[in-house]
Design a protein around this motif. Structure first.
Motif, PDB file in Angstrom:
ATOM      1  N   VAL A 252      94.018 -34.176 -50.967  1.00  0.00           N
ATOM      2  CA  VAL A 252      94.750 -33.468 -49.917  1.00  0.00           C
ATOM      3  C   VAL A 252      94.350 -31.997 -49.889  1.00  0.00           C
ATOM      4  O   VAL A 252      94.197 -31.399 -48.808  1.00  0.00           O
ATOM      5  N   ALA A 253      94.160 -31.394 -51.062  1.00  0.00           N
ATOM      6  CA  ALA A 253      93.711 -29.997 -51.102  1.00  0.00           C
ATOM      7  C   ALA A 253      92.351 -29.854 -50.429  1.00  0.00           C
ATOM      8  O   ALA A 253      92.102 -28.882 -49.694  1.00  0.00           O
ATOM      9  N   ALA A 254      91.467 -30.819 -50.653  1.00  0.00           N
ATOM     10  CA  ALA A 254      90.149 -30.781 -50.029  1.00  0.00           C
ATOM     11  C   ALA A 254      90.237 -30.993 -48.522  1.00  0.00           C
ATOM     12  O   ALA A 254      89.569 -30.308 -47.735  1.00  0.00           O
ATOM     13  N   LEU A 255      91.066 -31.934 -48.102  1.00  0.00           N
ATOM     14  CA  LEU A 255      91.185 -32.264 -46.679  1.00  0.00           C
ATOM     15  C   LEU A 255      91.827 -31.145 -45.863  1.00  0.00           C
ATOM     16  O   LEU A 255      91.522 -30.976 -44.678  1.00  0.00           O
ATOM     17  N   THR A 256      92.718 -30.393 -46.484  1.00  0.00           N
ATOM     18  CA  THR A 256      93.462 -29.368 -45.742  1.00  0.00           C
ATOM     19  C   THR A 256      92.812 -27.994 -45.818  1.00  0.00           C
ATOM     20  O   THR A 256      93.305 -27.054 -45.192  1.00  0.00           O
ATOM     21  N   GLY A 257      91.730 -27.874 -46.566  1.00  0.00           N
ATOM     22  CA  GLY A 257      91.031 -26.598 -46.644  1.00  0.00           C
ATOM     23  C   GLY A 257      90.066 -26.430 -45.470  1.00  0.00           C
ATOM     24  O   GLY A 257      89.611 -27.413 -44.879  1.00  0.00           O
ATOM     25  N   PRO A 258      89.740 -25.182 -45.124  1.00  0.00           N
ATOM     26  CA  PRO A 258      88.876 -24.916 -43.961  1.00  0.00           C
ATOM     27  C   PRO A 258      87.388 -24.988 -44.313  1.00  0.00           C
ATOM     28  O   PRO A 258      86.646 -24.009 -44.172  1.00  0.00           O
ATOM     29  N   THR A 259      86.936 -26.150 -44.792  1.00  0.00           N
ATOM     30  CA  THR A 259      85.547 -26.267 -45.213  1.00  0.00           C
ATOM     31  C   THR A 259      84.854 -27.404 -44.473  1.00  0.00           C
ATOM     32  O   THR A 259      85.491 -28.390 -44.076  1.00  0.00           O
ATOM     33  N   ALA A 260      83.535 -27.287 -44.353  1.00  0.00           N
ATOM     34  CA  ALA A 260      82.745 -28.358 -43.745  1.00  0.00           C
ATOM     35  C   ALA A 260      82.794 -29.610 -44.613  1.00  0.00           C
ATOM     36  O   ALA A 260      82.835 -30.731 -44.100  1.00  0.00           O
ATOM     37  N   GLY A 262      85.292 -30.595 -46.425  1.00  0.00           N
ATOM     38  CA  GLY A 262      86.577 -31.244 -46.181  1.00  0.00           C
ATOM     39  C   GLY A 262      86.561 -32.052 -44.901  1.00  0.00           C
ATOM     40  O   GLY A 262      87.132 -33.152 -44.838  1.00  0.00           O
ATOM     41  N   ARG A 263      85.914 -31.520 -43.867  1.00  0.00           N
ATOM     42  CA  ARG A 263      85.819 -32.259 -42.602  1.00  0.00           C
ATOM     43  C   ARG A 263      84.971 -33.519 -42.763  1.00  0.00           C
ATOM     44  O   ARG A 263      85.303 -34.573 -42.215  1.00  0.00           O
ATOM     45  N   ARG A 264      83.886 -33.411 -43.524  1.00  0.00           N
ATOM     46  CA  ARG A 264      83.042 -34.597 -43.760  1.00  0.00           C
ATOM     47  C   ARG A 264      83.806 -35.634 -44.590  1.00  0.00           C
ATOM     48  O   ARG A 264      83.662 -36.840 -44.370  1.00  0.00           O
ATOM     49  N   LEU A 265      84.608 -35.156 -45.532  1.00  0.00           N
ATOM     50  CA  LEU A 265      85.430 -36.070 -46.335  1.00  0.00           C
ATOM     51  C   LEU A 265      86.413 -36.818 -45.442  1.00  0.00           C
ATOM     52  O   LEU A 265      86.598 -38.038 -45.589  1.00  0.00           O
ATOM     53  N   ALA A 266      87.058 -36.112 -44.529  1.00  0.00           N
ATOM     54  CA  ALA A 266      88.015 -36.746 -43.619  1.00  0.00           C
ATOM     55  C   ALA A 266      87.338 -37.829 -42.790  1.00  0.00           C
ATOM     56  O   ALA A 266      87.887 -38.923 -42.595  1.00  0.00           O
ATOM     57  N   GLU A 267      86.137 -37.554 -42.307  1.00  0.00           N
ATOM     58  CA  GLU A 267      85.396 -38.547 -41.517  1.00  0.00           C
ATOM     59  C   GLU A 267      85.049 -39.765 -42.364  1.00  0.00           C
ATOM     60  O   GLU A 267      85.161 -40.911 -41.897  1.00  0.00           O
ATOM     61  N   LEU A 268      84.652 -39.520 -43.602  1.00  0.00           N
ATOM     62  CA  LEU A 268      84.289 -40.630 -44.492  1.00  0.00           C
ATOM     63  C   LEU A 268      85.495 -41.512 -44.798  1.00  0.00           C
ATOM     64  O   LEU A 268      85.423 -42.750 -44.710  1.00  0.00           O
ATOM     65  N   LEU A 269      86.631 -40.891 -45.123  1.00  0.00           N
ATOM     66  CA  LEU A 269      87.823 -41.660 -45.480  1.00  0.00           C
ATOM     67  C   LEU A 269      88.453 -42.358 -44.273  1.00  0.00           C
ATOM     68  O   LEU A 269      89.231 -43.297 -44.445  1.00  0.00           O
ATOM     69  N   ALA A 270      88.103 -41.896 -43.075  1.00  0.00           N
ATOM     70  CA  ALA A 270      88.660 -42.504 -41.860  1.00  0.00           C
ATOM     71  C   ALA A 270      87.912 -43.758 -41.425  1.00  0.00           C
ATOM     72  O   ALA A 270      88.356 -44.450 -40.504  1.00  0.00           O
ATOM     73  N   ASP A 282      79.895 -40.099 -52.854  1.00  0.00           N
ATOM     74  CA  ASP A 282      79.824 -39.023 -51.865  1.00  0.00           C
ATOM     75  C   ASP A 282      81.190 -38.387 -51.676  1.00  0.00           C
ATOM     76  O   ASP A 282      81.308 -37.160 -51.568  1.00  0.00           O
ATOM     77  N   ALA A 283      82.231 -39.211 -51.622  1.00  0.00           N
ATOM     78  CA  ALA A 283      83.583 -38.696 -51.437  1.00  0.00           C
ATOM     79  C   ALA A 283      83.984 -37.802 -52.602  1.00  0.00           C
ATOM     80  O   ALA A 283      84.570 -36.718 -52.400  1.00  0.00           O
ATOM     81  N   ALA A 284      83.701 -38.225 -53.830  1.00  0.00           N
ATOM     82  CA  ALA A 284      84.029 -37.403 -55.000  1.00  0.00           C
ATOM     83  C   ALA A 284      83.293 -36.065 -54.937  1.00  0.00           C
ATOM     84  O   ALA A 284      83.874 -35.007 -55.243  1.00  0.00           O
ATOM     85  N   ARG A 285      82.032 -36.101 -54.524  1.00  0.00           N
ATOM     86  CA  ARG A 285      81.259 -34.864 -54.407  1.00  0.00           C
ATOM     87  C   ARG A 285      81.859 -33.952 -53.334  1.00  0.00           C
ATOM     88  O   ARG A 285      81.959 -32.737 -53.522  1.00  0.00           O
ATOM     89  N   LEU A 286      82.296 -34.539 -52.218  1.00  0.00           N
ATOM     90  CA  LEU A 286      82.870 -33.744 -51.132  1.00  0.00           C
ATOM     91  C   LEU A 286      84.216 -33.135 -51.535  1.00  0.00           C
ATOM     92  O   LEU A 286      84.531 -32.001 -51.151  1.00  0.00           O
ATOM     93  N   VAL A 287      85.033 -33.887 -52.278  1.00  0.00           N
ATOM     94  CA  VAL A 287      86.297 -33.328 -52.783  1.00  0.00           C
ATOM     95  C   VAL A 287      86.007 -32.085 -53.621  1.00  0.00           C
ATOM     96  O   VAL A 287      86.682 -31.053 -53.499  1.00  0.00           O
ATOM     97  N   GLU A 288      84.973 -32.180 -54.468  1.00  0.00           N
ATOM     98  CA  GLU A 288      84.622 -31.042 -55.320  1.00  0.00           C
ATOM     99  C   GLU A 288      84.066 -29.894 -54.485  1.00  0.00           C
ATOM    100  O   GLU A 288      84.462 -28.732 -54.672  1.00  0.00           O
ATOM    101  N   GLU A 289      83.166 -30.188 -53.548  1.00  0.00           N
ATOM    102  CA  GLU A 289      82.580 -29.144 -52.708  1.00  0.00           C
ATOM    103  C   GLU A 289      83.642 -28.436 -51.872  1.00  0.00           C
ATOM    104  O   GLU A 289      83.548 -27.231 -51.614  1.00  0.00           O
ATOM    105  N   ALA A 290      84.649 -29.187 -51.437  1.00  0.00           N
ATOM    106  CA  ALA A 290      85.711 -28.610 -50.604  1.00  0.00           C
ATOM    107  C   ALA A 290      86.741 -27.844 -51.416  1.00  0.00           C
ATOM    108  O   ALA A 290      87.693 -27.291 -50.845  1.00  0.00           O
ATOM    109  N   GLY A 291      86.589 -27.816 -52.718  1.00  0.00           N
ATOM    110  CA  GLY A 291      87.484 -27.044 -53.568  1.00  0.00           C
ATOM    111  C   GLY A 291      88.686 -27.791 -54.099  1.00  0.00           C
ATOM    112  O   GLY A 291      89.545 -27.200 -54.770  1.00  0.00           O
ATOM    113  N   GLY A 292      88.767 -29.106 -53.838  1.00  0.00           N
ATOM    114  CA  GLY A 292      89.922 -29.873 -54.287  1.00  0.00           C
ATOM    115  C   GLY A 292      90.044 -29.955 -55.791  1.00  0.00           C
ATOM    116  O   GLY A 292      91.145 -29.839 -56.343  1.00  0.00           O
TER     117      GLY A 292
END
Length: 336
Positions: A252-260, A262-270, A282-292
């Motif tokens: 949730v921290a990754a999804l709600t942050g203003p990062t690219a 986080g947006r890619r993570l949202a698309e993947l999980l959707a 990829d999702a784990a990497r995106l959570v980390e990249e988005a700061g989660g």
């Protein structure tokens, strides 16, 4: 980090006979499910060595010691807290379709969903019975406190289920869910010994506040393990929470942050189709990249600091304070 505390080993040895005696009151089939769930028996009801960390009973015993109570007097309360915890795990595994608990098949996969749910219901009932049969004002108050914690836990689980169908869960909502689902029972464990012993309300309040913050640290650590923990340590499949698209705090921290990311993570999980192994990584990497991950690790430290401040406010023996602190650090840094 393992729970290498004399208090934990002592609590487990003292509380387990009380738990076994309580389980023995159940009908034969429900008792068999309970013995398996507690790790006392295998799927054929043959005795075996197992069980959990005994964290909550240890906290309850320490709570009683904080009030100067004899340890034996704290055991019904300690056992009652563990029964509520066991109830929650049985129901959790069914609702989340988790097939593994503590490195072996979850009870529902062995005995069926209905028997697992009935066993959970029975353990919840036993918890109140253990306290009320003591027939003291302190234990009656402890039963009320435990009932409130159980209701809060259920409210948290209801929120967790609701979040599965939403893509707009906020960080604040996720923290509130974690306070209900996890922190409420830990707060109760940290204060129930004082309450059962008829100790000062101020002491019970300080220890409950300590437990509430430690409980959030526990959930944050659990959520980190749910993505980056190893199967050998946790007993669950790697990337387990991402596999079920769980709205955990780092996600949730990754999804709600203003990062690219986080947006890619949202698309993947959707995506409507099941996620492949490569997608999970990829999702784990995106959570980390988005700061989660960084946020969850920092928040764990903040909650541990807050728990320590509440403990500093409490008037309790130095050795009990030290053991509470050790447990809080275990909660924040555990690997399973």
């Amino acid at each position: 980090m393992t729970l290498a505390l004399p208090a934990a080993e002592a609590a487990r040895e003292l509380v387990e006979p009380v738990l076994r005696e309580a389980v023995a009151r159940l009908d034969p089939l429900t008792a068999r499910v309970a013995r398996y769930h507690f790790g006392w028996a295998d799927s054929d009801d043959r005795p075996c060595a197992g069980g959990g960390k005994a964290l909550r009973p240890t906290l309850a015993v320490l709570s009683g010691r904080a009030a100067g109570a004899d340890v034996e007097r704290c055991l019904p309360a300690a056992a009652a807290v563990e029964l509520v915890h066991a109830f929650s795990l049985l129901h959790d595994d069914v609702m989340d379709d988790d097939p593994v608990r503590r490195h072996r098949p979850a009870a529902w996969t062995v005995f069926g969903r209905s028997h697992a749910l009935l066993c959970g219901n029975a353990l919840l009932t036993l918890a109140g019975e253990l306290l009320l049969e003591q027939e003291t004002p302190g234990c009656a108050a402890a039963a009320r406190a435990l009932n409130e914690a159980a209701l809060s836990l259920m409210a948290g689980q209801a929120l967790d289920l609701e979040f599965q169908g939403r893509d707009d869960v906020t960080r604040e909502e996720c923290l509130r869910m974690s306070r209900c689902k996890t922190a409420s029972l830990l707060a109760c464990a940290c204060s129930i010994g004082v309450t059962a012993a008829g100790g000062p309300a101020s002491l019970a309040g300080s220890l409950a506040a300590f437990g509430a913050e430690a409980g959030l640290a526990f959930q944050l650590a659990d959520d980190l393990l749910g993505i980056w923990g190893s199967t050998e340590a946790t007993g669950k499949p790697v990337l387990a929470d991402l596999r079920t698209r769980k709205k955990s705090l780092p996600v949730v921290a990754a999804l709600t942050g203003p990062t690219a990311a986080g947006r890619r993570l949202a698309e993947l999980l959707a995506r409507p189709e099941p996620l492949a192994e490569s997608d999970l990584h990829d999702a784990a990497r995106l959570v980390e990249e988005a700061g989660g991950r960084a946020w969850a690790e920092a928040e764990t430290g903040r909650r541990l600091d807050a728990a320590t401040r509440h403990l500093d406010e409490a008037d309790l023996p130095a050795d009990v304070r030290a053991e509470f602190l050790h447990l809080a650090r275990f909660i924040a840094t555990r690997d399973h």
